[in-house]
Structure formats: C-alpha cells, structure tokens
Design a protein around this motif. Structure first.
Motif, mmCIF file in Angstrom:
data_model
loop_
_atom_site.group_PDB
_atom_site.id
_atom_site.type_symbol
_atom_site.label_atom_id
_atom_site.label_comp_id
_atom_site.label_asym_id
_atom_site.label_seq_id
_atom_site.Cartn_x
_atom_site.Cartn_y
_atom_site.Cartn_z
ATOM 1 N N LYS A 149 34.014 1.610 -17.247
ATOM 2 C CA LYS A 149 33.263 1.932 -15.671
ATOM 3 C C LYS A 149 33.916 2.171 -14.690
ATOM 4 C CE LYS A 149 29.170 0.404 -13.662
ATOM 5 N NZ LYS A 149 28.240 -1.030 -13.239
ATOM 6 N N PHE A 150 34.663 1.849 -14.568
ATOM 7 C CA PHE A 150 35.862 1.607 -13.677
ATOM 8 C C PHE A 150 36.824 2.661 -13.927
ATOM 9 C CE2 PHE A 150 40.468 0.959 -12.303
ATOM 10 C CZ PHE A 150 40.002 1.014 -11.220
ATOM 11 N N LEU A 151 37.374 2.685 -15.507
ATOM 12 C CA LEU A 151 38.379 4.561 -14.940
ATOM 13 C C LEU A 151 37.234 5.693 -15.484
ATOM 14 C CD1 LEU A 151 40.479 2.965 -18.974
ATOM 15 C CD2 LEU A 151 40.821 3.095 -16.488
ATOM 16 N N LYS A 152 36.370 5.188 -15.327
ATOM 17 C CA LYS A 152 35.074 6.590 -15.262
ATOM 18 C C LYS A 152 34.854 6.947 -13.897
ATOM 19 C CE LYS A 152 31.431 8.949 -17.093
ATOM 20 N NZ LYS A 152 29.652 8.027 -17.339
ATOM 21 N N ILE A 153 35.003 5.992 -13.019
ATOM 22 C CA ILE A 153 34.879 6.410 -11.742
ATOM 23 C C ILE A 153 36.514 6.203 -10.646
ATOM 24 C CG2 ILE A 153 32.546 5.002 -11.331
ATOM 25 C CD1 ILE A 153 34.642 3.164 -9.839
ATOM 26 N N MET A 154 37.283 5.737 -11.098
ATOM 27 C CA MET A 154 38.352 5.851 -10.934
ATOM 28 C C MET A 154 39.432 7.311 -10.495
ATOM 29 S SD MET A 154 40.682 3.982 -9.124
ATOM 30 C CE MET A 154 41.555 4.553 -7.719
ATOM 31 N N PRO A 155 39.089 8.439 -11.428
ATOM 32 C CA PRO A 155 39.377 9.590 -10.370
ATOM 33 C C PRO A 155 39.310 10.520 -9.378
ATOM 34 C CG PRO A 155 39.666 9.707 -13.146
ATOM 35 C CD PRO A 155 38.765 8.667 -12.969
ATOM 36 N N GLU A 156 37.718 9.734 -9.250
ATOM 37 C CA GLU A 156 36.608 10.377 -8.169
ATOM 38 C C GLU A 156 37.954 9.750 -6.505
ATOM 39 O OE1 GLU A 156 32.550 10.007 -9.147
ATOM 40 O OE2 GLU A 156 33.024 10.304 -11.206
ATOM 41 N N LYS A 157 37.887 8.795 -7.102
ATOM 42 C CA LYS A 157 37.707 7.636 -5.922
ATOM 43 C C LYS A 157 39.366 8.622 -5.479
ATOM 44 C CE LYS A 157 34.321 5.275 -6.051
ATOM 45 N NZ LYS A 157 33.542 4.832 -5.394
ATOM 46 N N ILE A 158 40.332 8.729 -5.998
ATOM 47 C CA ILE A 158 41.654 9.656 -5.831
ATOM 48 C C ILE A 158 41.234 10.720 -4.949
ATOM 49 C CG2 ILE A 158 43.980 9.466 -6.999
ATOM 50 C CD1 ILE A 158 43.018 7.768 -9.140
ATOM 51 N N LYS A 159 40.031 10.724 -5.832
ATOM 52 C CA LYS A 159 40.322 12.712 -5.265
ATOM 53 C C LYS A 159 39.551 12.470 -3.273
ATOM 54 C CE LYS A 159 39.472 17.091 -5.746
ATOM 55 N NZ LYS A 159 38.829 17.009 -4.428
ATOM 56 N N GLN A 160 39.006 11.098 -3.191
ATOM 57 C CA GLN A 160 38.289 11.596 -2.075
ATOM 58 C C GLN A 160 39.715 10.610 -1.153
ATOM 59 O OE1 GLN A 160 35.504 7.721 -2.735
ATOM 60 N NE2 GLN A 160 34.413 8.514 -0.668
ATOM 61 N N TYR A 161 40.106 10.031 -1.684
ATOM 62 C CA TYR A 161 41.260 9.538 -1.145
ATOM 63 C C TYR A 161 42.120 10.987 -0.588
ATOM 64 C CZ TYR A 161 40.811 5.751 -3.310
ATOM 65 O OH TYR A 161 40.669 3.897 -3.983
ATOM 66 N N GLU A 162 42.584 11.823 -1.126
ATOM 67 C CA GLU A 162 43.173 12.929 -1.354
ATOM 68 C C GLU A 162 42.315 13.885 -0.240
ATOM 69 O OE1 GLU A 162 45.922 13.537 -5.096
ATOM 70 O OE2 GLU A 162 43.813 14.790 -5.197
ATOM 71 N N ASP A 163 40.497 13.824 -0.123
ATOM 72 C CA ASP A 163 40.238 14.451 0.971
ATOM 73 C C ASP A 163 40.121 14.301 2.263
ATOM 74 O OD1 ASP A 163 39.375 16.407 -1.627
ATOM 75 O OD2 ASP A 163 37.008 15.033 -1.286
ATOM 76 N N LEU A 164 40.546 12.838 2.055
ATOM 77 C CA LEU A 164 40.712 12.446 3.777
ATOM 78 C C LEU A 164 41.901 12.837 4.482
ATOM 79 C CD1 LEU A 164 39.141 8.637 2.765
ATOM 80 C CD2 LEU A 164 38.248 10.412 4.851
ATOM 81 N N LEU A 165 43.219 12.461 3.099
ATOM 82 C CA LEU A 165 44.396 12.473 3.885
ATOM 83 C C LEU A 165 45.381 14.047 3.578
ATOM 84 C CD1 LEU A 165 45.970 9.350 2.437
ATOM 85 C CD2 LEU A 165 45.676 9.412 5.281
ATOM 86 N N THR A 166 45.233 14.734 2.781
ATOM 87 C CA THR A 166 45.989 16.037 2.055
ATOM 88 C C THR A 166 45.948 16.639 2.906
ATOM 89 O OG1 THR A 166 45.948 15.301 0.190
ATOM 90 C CG2 THR A 166 46.889 17.362 -0.070
ATOM 91 N N GLY A 167 44.736 17.043 3.224
ATOM 92 C CA GLY A 167 44.907 18.387 4.601
ATOM 93 C C GLY A 167 44.616 17.731 5.088
#
Lengths: 426, 160
Positions: free
Chosen positions: A209-227
C-alpha cells in the motif's frame, strides 16, 4: 530659518582623559577603526555547534568578508563516543546494535554493511529470502533517509510545508520498521547470517500500500518545490563541485553522481543480489545544489521500483543461514532439543569464533559509500572495526563548495550534502 | 569465491595480470589474496610512490585509511589503505607496517586530498605521525587530550 554658524568656531582642543573618554571621542575612534581602505579586514564567524541548519552538532569556523565566505573549516568530534573502541570489547553479534547508532537515519544500511563483512569472514551463504528482504528494507531506509533530507533541506531554505509532508510519509515507513523489528529507528533487524525474525502477516499488505502511494507523494513534493522560483533561485548554481574535485575529495553517493560521475555500488560492485534488480542510476552533470536535489528525488522513484521488484520476487524459505553454531536457534527448538539449547547457551555466553583475516565491505548508503573494515584475530570479538562513512569524506568538500560564495549559501550547501553527524564523529 | 593466495610468490604466480600488482608488485614485501581481496604490503618509505603507481594504474578513488594496533607485537601498527578503481570495478588494499617506536609515515594527501581527514583521525586515535600533512591536529578528541584511545594499551576503564 537659516542656521547661523560662527566661522571662527573652531573645536576646542582639550587633553583626552584615557580613563574617561567623552562620547564624541568614542564615536570618532569607532569610525576610524571601521575605516578599511584596503578592504582586507575579515571576520571569523562561528556557526554551530548548536545551529538548527547544521544538522547535528557541526561547528563551522567561517572566515567572511562581508557576505562572502573566504574559508570554511569544520570542527567535528562533538558526538565522538568511541564506537570503534566499544566494538572491540563486544562479541560479533553484539556489535549490530552499535552500528544502528552510527548513522541513525539509515540503521539498516549500517547493519547490512557490518553483517556482510562478518559473513564474508565466516564465508556464510545467505538464503535468497533473507537477501531479498534485506534489499527491500534497505531501499525503504533509503526512502526514509531521503525524506528527512528533503524535509530539513527545504526547511533550511524556508519551505516549511514540505517538511511536514515528508515526515508524514516517513512516519509510515517508521511504522513498518516498528512492525518488523519492534523499533522505529534503532531497528537492529539484521543478524549475522540472516535476519532476526520473519515479518508479521500485515507487513506485506502494508508495504504494498505504501509503495503504491509513494510515487504520487514524491510527485507532490516536486510540485511544491521544482517550479518554485524561490527554491530554484536558492539552489541553482550554488555550491558547484567539479567531478575531478569530487573524486579527489572522496565524495560519494548522490553528491558524486550530481557532479557527473556515474558510480553506484549497488550497480557497479553489487552485494546482496542487487545485480538481479532493474533500476537506473540518476546522474546529473551540473554539480550544484539543484543537481543534488534532482538526483535524490530521482533516486526515491528508483528505490520504490526496487522495493516493488523485491516484493514481487520474494522467494519462500528460511531467513537465516544454516549455521547452528553462529545463528541463535529457533525458540521452539531451543526449548525442546538438547543440541539447540547447547548452541544457544554457547552463542550467548561465549559468542562464536570468526576465522582470522581482514575484510572490507562497502555498500551504497543513502549518503554514499559506507564501508566496514573488520579485522579478526580468530576469537569471538572483533580485533578492529573501522567504519568508512560517506558524510565524513563529503564534509571535506564543504570548503571547496562554499569558498567565495555567499554566507547564506553555506546553509543550502550543508543541506544538500545531507550529512549525519553521528556517523562523522562515531 | 576465488581461491586464496596467501604468499607473495603465490600472488605473483596466480594473478600476474592484476593491474594493481603490476603497478606495485616490484616494491611489495608481502601480498595476499584472501576472500576476494588483494592486500599488498609495501615498505613504509614507499607508500607515496605506491599510491601514485596504483593511481596511474587506474585505481582512482581513495576510500579510507585506518590502522590496526597489534600491540605488543612488532611491527606494532599496520596501516590499511583502501583504494577502488571506478573503471576496473576492483578494490585493493595497500598495507604499511610501522614499528611502535615513534610511529611515522609519509602523508598521501598530495596524491589524494581526501586522505586529509582520515590521516588526522589515525593521528588522533593511534598517535601515528604523518610527515608532510597540511594540518595534522586532533579531529575527534579535544585538542588537549592525552593519549590515543584506539591503541590497545589505552585503558578502557578507570579515572583519568
């Protein structure tokens, strides 16, 4: 109304009382001292040891000229507890909990490096299931370590939200660790010859379950920071390290790969069956703080992939090697079989002798190359244990990265090299 | 796991094409290939030259240097330098034996600046002097500390 001044009003010269100078005299002295016609006056600024953005008890002596850093020398040793000396007084199996405490953000990686080194001395064969579980736990450790890095690094730069999000996901990993070993941080889950116990029943579902949601979460951090323009402005072009300098100064791990050197021990000198997994090694050529950020974010995605592969290929079988004189017997066996009881008693009271020799085993920790050099003299206690820690070497490169740059960038650079003072001082 | 070669002659015979052994085999006093790890012992005076030679042979990345104290035996200290090659994907260990009387060895910081902190650590904890080191001061222990804690004759209990 015009101020009338007396053209003949010259200052009255009066003898200066050295004990009791007037306010004007003090002001004049101060102005004279602050005049710096050649611009060669520098200031030594003491950063740390109790500074929130030095990530532990790191003390930096910064020589600064205005806002520019001229030299930067780290002063370490505040956390020195003599773990290498303590190891010499313990049985081989008793050293495992000590290795947790060296780098408290990746205890399992330390366990693995030490266990692999001793297993090499003993020439033990580790069952496939134990190896796969070790890989799985190591990659989960890498994710949680990178989450701490990202959270604290972002907090240093001023983005507090990311810190809270990162620790939300890290909490789930720590709960998995607690379920599997009974401890959140100092897990001591690995044993010489295998693992301490079989994971609980709900471990598999929970990890999936954790591994399933984790890529989305990393994407979320990137959305907050990268741009984010502030994030980009603080990171881009800061703390440059050339590949030649990185190799000369002993930098390993993500900072080395961010400088354009394609070197990852998991792929290049595989251990624990890493050669069976498909994963990319993220490399960037920029060599700045931004590149380190990008490389670590990519690494998290790759770690999730390795975890999923490990879950998919998890073989059945034993989790400890077949070596009754080295591995504690099963509790049930110990209480019903005489032989097992004797082995249990012998291992606990006398330890087990390890053949004389010396080995060096390096693994890729979240921070870089972590190596254990173990020397045995044929007794049940290690003659010498030396840890080669990635942060210790990376800290040497700090001056190269900070020299001539702004003071505020030092904080960004320290965040980007992701040091853990526990493993530097040991 | 490859078969162990326990003497210099056996290594010379068994792995003549090993790039590290080709580079420093001439100055080696001992060599050992055990548990897939090659250890080459070189004389104390030649560690700088040996490091340069293995660097030229492709062993480009210095990992660590540490000491082992074999007190009360002589030579008392054995320094172990670990060097890895990123192209050959191989690691070697250079060893230097040092006597317990005024232990001293040349620094290798001109070859690999990364040895700086590691040599300071060995100086601090074992009391081995590195000649030519740019900043040989204590790194772990306080500057006014007496003794070298990782030596085997350093007391592990009692008051100081």
């Amino acid at each position: 109304m015009a101020v009338l001044t007396d053209p003949f009003d010259t200052p009255v010269l009066k003898a200066r009382d050295p004990q009791n100078p007037s306010l004007e005299e003090v002001a004049a002295d101060s102005a004279r001292n602050n005049q710096d016609p050649a611009g060669d006056q520098t200031m030594v600024l003491n950063m740390g040891p109790q500074h929130p953005s030095t990530h532990g008890v790191l003390r930096l002596l910064l020589e600064i000229d205005g806002e520019a850093v001229i030299s930067c020398s780290p002063d370490i040793g505040y956390l020195h507890t003599g773990i290498e000396k303590t190891c010499e007084a313990k049985f081989y199996q008793q050293v495992v909990p000590l290795t947790d405490r060296i780098d408290y953000l990746c205890p399992m990686t330390n366990n693995l490096a030490y266990c692999l080194a001793v297993e090499k001395l003993l020439e033990l064969e580790i069952p496939e299931r134990a190896q796969t579980l070790r890989v799985l736990m190591n990659e989960l450790t890498r994710i949680q370590s990178h989450l701490v890095w990202l959270g604290t690094h972002a907090m240093d730069i001023g983005a507090l939200t990311v810190f809270l999000y990162c620790f939300r996901e890290r909490e789930e990993i720590l709960r998995i660790f607690e379920a599997i070993s009974g401890q959140r941080m100092m897990t001591s889950y690995f044993r010489i010859g295998g693992l301490s116990m079989e994971p609980p029943i709900d471990f598999w579902e929970r990890t999936r379950k954790f591994l399933k949601i984790m890529p989305e979460k990393i994407k979320q951090y990137e959305d907050l920071l990268t741009g984010n323009p502030i994030w980009f402005g603080r990171l881009k072009g800061v703390g440059y390290l050339s590949p030649e300098d990185a190799i000369a100064l002993g930098v390993t791990g993500p900072p080395l790969r961010a400088s354009g050197v394609d070197w990852d021990l998991r792929r290049d000198m595989p251990y624990s069956g890493y050669e069976k997994y498909q994963f990319k090694v993220p490399v960037s050529k920029d060599g700045d703080v931004w590149a380190r950020y990008v490389v670590r974010m990519e690494e998290m995605y790759e770690s999730v992939k390795i975890c999923v592969q490990a879950m998919d290929r998890m073989p059945d079988g034993r989790i400890v090697a077949d070596a009754p004189k080295i591995i504690l017997p099963d509790r049930e066996q110990m209480k019903t079989q005489m032989e097992s009881l004797i082995h249990h008693f012998k291992i606990v009271t006398e330890g087990f002798a390890v053949p004389a020799g010396q080995v060096y085993q390096a693994v890729e920790s979240p921070r870089g190359e972590m190596g254990y050099y173990v020397v045995s003299d044929g007794t049940a206690k290690p003659y010498r244990v030396h840890m080669r820690n990635p942060s210790y070497a990376t800290l040497q490169a700090l001056e190269t990265m900070c020299k001539g740059k702004l003071l505020a960038d030092v904080v960004a650079v320290i965040g980007s090299i992701d040091i853990v003072l526990g493993e530097i001082d040991r | 796991m490859a078969e162990a070669l326990l003497t210099l002659d056996a290594v010379r015979e068994g792995m003549p094409a090993n790039p590290a052994f080709m580079a420093v085999g001439a100055m080696a006093t001992k060599a050992k290939f055990d548990r897939n790890e090659l250890t080459i012992t070189v004389p104390r005076e030649q560690i700088g030259a040996a490091c340069k030679a293995v660097q030229a042979a492709g062993y480009n990345f210095f990992e660590t240097v540490t000491a082992v104290d074999w007190y009360p035996n002589e030579p008392r200290f054995v320094l172990a330098y670990h060097i890895v090659s990123m192209t050959l994907k191989e690691r070697i260990r250079l060893a230097v034996e040092i006597s317990g009387e005024n232990p001293s060895v040349d620094t290798i910081t001109p070859v690999w600046p990364s040895a700086n902190f590691y040599e300071r650590e060995v100086y601090d904890l074992f009391g081995i002097h590195f000649a030519g080191h740019p900043n040989l001061t204590r790194i772990m222990m306080p500057l006014d500390w007496e003794g070298h804690p990782l030596r085997k004759d350093y007391p592990v209990e009692g008051y100081r």
